[in-house]
Design an enzyme around this catalytic site. Sequence first.
Site, PDB file in Angstrom:
ATOM      1  N   ASP A  40      33.108  32.272  13.788  1.00 45.78           N
ATOM      2  CA  ASP A  40      32.447  30.838  13.730  1.00 45.78           C
ATOM      3  C   ASP A  40      33.095  29.943  12.675  1.00 45.78           C
ATOM      4  OD1 ASP A  40      30.708  32.124  15.892  1.00 45.78           O
ATOM      5  OD2 ASP A  40      29.522  32.775  13.849  1.00 45.78           O
ATOM      6  N   GLU A 216      26.330  26.749  23.590  1.00 49.60           N
ATOM      7  CA  GLU A 216      26.090  26.927  21.957  1.00 49.60           C
ATOM      8  C   GLU A 216      27.235  26.325  21.290  1.00 49.60           C
ATOM      9  OE1 GLU A 216      25.310  31.005  21.083  1.00 49.60           O
ATOM     10  OE2 GLU A 216      27.337  31.675  21.633  1.00 49.60           O
TER      11      GLU A 216
END
Length: 454
Positions: A40, A216
């Site tokens: 991420d 997301e």
Amino acid sequence: MTLHSIRKYRSKAVLYGVLCLCGYAMYAQNPLITDQFTADPSARVFGDRVYVYPSHDIRCDDKEHLRPKWFCMEDYHVFSSENLTDWTDHGVIVSQEEVPWADATAYSMWAPDCIEKDGKYFFYFPAKARDTTLNGKGFSIGVAVADSPEGPFVPQPLPIRGVRGIDPNVMIDKDGQAYLYWSEKHIYGAKLRDNMLELASEPKILRDLPEEGLKEGPFVFESAGTYYMTYPHVAGKTERLEYASGKDPLGPFTYRGVIMDESPDGCWTNHQSVVNFRDQWYLFYHHNDLSPGFDKNRAIRADSLFFNADGSIQKVYPTLRGIGRTQSLGPIHPDRYSDKSKTGVSVTFLNQADTFAGWKTIMDKKEGWIRYNSVDFGKETPGYAVLRVRSGAGAILQLRPGNGNVPVLCDARIPKTETWNTVKVPLHRTITGIHDLVLELLEGTAEIDWMKFE
């Protein structure tokens, strides 16, 4: 961070098989970080360096209260580079144990972000709260503040009120207005107050994006007056990276297409950020390079990103070579190749039980070759090539520039040996500047760990 905290995380580093000492430097292609799991990545340019704030996957099989074979993250590191090749680990900046409101047993420190405003650095992160009356069940988003992009970061006593979800992202517009984005079944957006700690508007669901499938990880950036909303989306079986664009930070957005396709290896997640550094755009993302059998332990990557004349984004195809110029003084890892022959060359881990040790290149067919792009030899020509190799049968490896019809640099004769050896070979000619390198097998078989010049 206190001395006690540093000692505590050094102990955990030993337990998890990683090194997290502040200021630790590493050479990198893709993945960028190879001594620990990272995911991420939120990339930011502060000053003359790129800083990457990833989440930190760890192995958590011994935590009985957690879901087996699921994501497990307890803290955050920050990494930085001035050349996109040499990365410095500045150590742990926030941990679940230091956040006053977080459940320190949840191991759910998922995708973060960081932004600078008025000389302060605001680090946004999701975590599960002990007190569900704050924002309800599930994840809240907290903020830690520092005077430097490397920290130390001080977590605020409470999360942002009115925000429930994961994957925070902050964009500051040209007029100074800051916006917070996050995801929780939908992608949300809202204005932030000047203190960067509270919402200044009601959360808005950004409904202009594809409705079907999980979305997301929003990351919004602006270029030439257009706002780009990027996000992972499960349109099929795993996440691919998509984008939409609009003329306002809160939309409406128009779906534009795919930035990166689903992983051909089946890695279920992806997560992105986009940054411009020295007039080149880059896409940061992740894959499970260091854990091919378990896609909840991931590793961050980066590749160049380009726009078309109409403002659309060209699809990015993942590479092993990645970004940045590699210095000829090395080490240069041919297993992170730019191209190779269809046969005679393969790549595997040096040690299957310790993937952090990296990879090796196996050359077992005559005229098999591998090319590694953008090696910077500088202005002073080296005198030798140095290779860490082994060969059960003996071999001859030829090393030459890959930029056209340039004379061979050297033919390296590799002795027969079952152990790893360092072979030093004089160069036939001078070489300066930036070149691609080609390594070709002329005779025998060989395994190559790395090479460099001196």
